[in-house]
Design an enzyme around this catalytic site. Sequence first.
Site, PDB file in Angstrom:
ATOM      1  N   GLU A  87       0.783  -0.565   0.090  1.00 51.49           N
ATOM      2  CA  GLU A  87       0.044  -0.189  -0.398  1.00 51.49           C
ATOM      3  C   GLU A  87       0.855   1.748  -0.276  1.00 51.49           C
ATOM      4  OE1 GLU A  87      -2.636  -1.311   3.652  1.00 51.49           O
ATOM      5  OE2 GLU A  87      -3.945  -1.941   2.138  1.00 51.49           O
ATOM      6  N   GLU A 118       6.702 -21.534   8.168  1.00 50.02           N
ATOM      7  CA  GLU A 118       7.719 -21.261   8.988  1.00 50.02           C
ATOM      8  C   GLU A 118       8.516 -20.953  10.548  1.00 50.02           C
ATOM      9  OE1 GLU A 118       4.861 -20.636  12.257  1.00 50.02           O
ATOM     10  OE2 GLU A 118       3.684 -20.230  11.438  1.00 50.02           O
TER      11      GLU A 118
END
Length: 307
Positions: A87, A118
């Site tokens: 963004e 992960e």
Amino acid sequence: MADLQERGHLLTEQINPLSQNLDQLSSLELVELFNIEDQKAVAAVAAAKVELAQAIEKTAERLQQGGRLFYIGAGTSGRLGVLDAAECPPTFCTPPELVQGIIAGGAGALVRSSEDLEDRAQDGEAAIAQRHITQLDVVVGITAGGTTPFVHGALNAARQRGAVTIFIACVPQEQVSIDVDIDIRLLTGPEVLAGSTRLKAGTATKLTLNILSTGVMVKLGKVYGNRMVDVAVTNQKLRDRALRILQDLTGLSRETASLLLERSGKWVKLALLMHWTGLEKQAGDRLLSEHQGNLRTAVASYNNTKA
């Protein structure tokens, strides 16, 4: 195979006493409970305000020197980092490489769960090496429960390269300790749905990243007052916003503001400087460059030379 690490003691894994009858609540009661609990996310960010302010200062300092900002995480934490990074270009007209999001499992993990990835600290280390992290860069590791090996591997590698390291977690330091430059703890407490850190922990993380990236961009001169004067004019909505900023700050008609915007190359900041100083595009662009893109200081400098 080694025994799994026991994580039941972590704050984010504990049972919330207020939601133990969650499956028996009416829809309205459920919404009310979530609303009460979500307010704790805002309080958690407020409690970390000093560390968050330090993160803004350190990050802006490095980016002013030519560095980059990296968010790194897995699962929800990784997705939030990628979202915030994505963004920045439309909001502040930054190059895509200035703020980057790294998620365990790569782009595919944005839309499909890859949480098993992960557990590999070496993958985090490799991600840092692949992006040629240096002492000018800032690496923000995001992990709600604080233990994600992918994030710890990345932060260790980044620290060895001299980068500024920032840790964002939702567990207290005594539960998970780490050697970083800035340690931000968002203590949101046990989730309504036990262990589901996409809830309060995710909300607090999103709030924190909003403040961090926006604060950094303010420090970099990407904002004038509270206007996004570096907005990328790439569609009708953003063109309308650009014109309204010009109209509000200059008093020009929409038609005249539109002509000014075009003369500036669709750069609101430059259009404002041209209007306030009378400079043409090339000279205005040069003046902004001399002041690292800061509109306020550029205009003040011009006025001082004319006084």
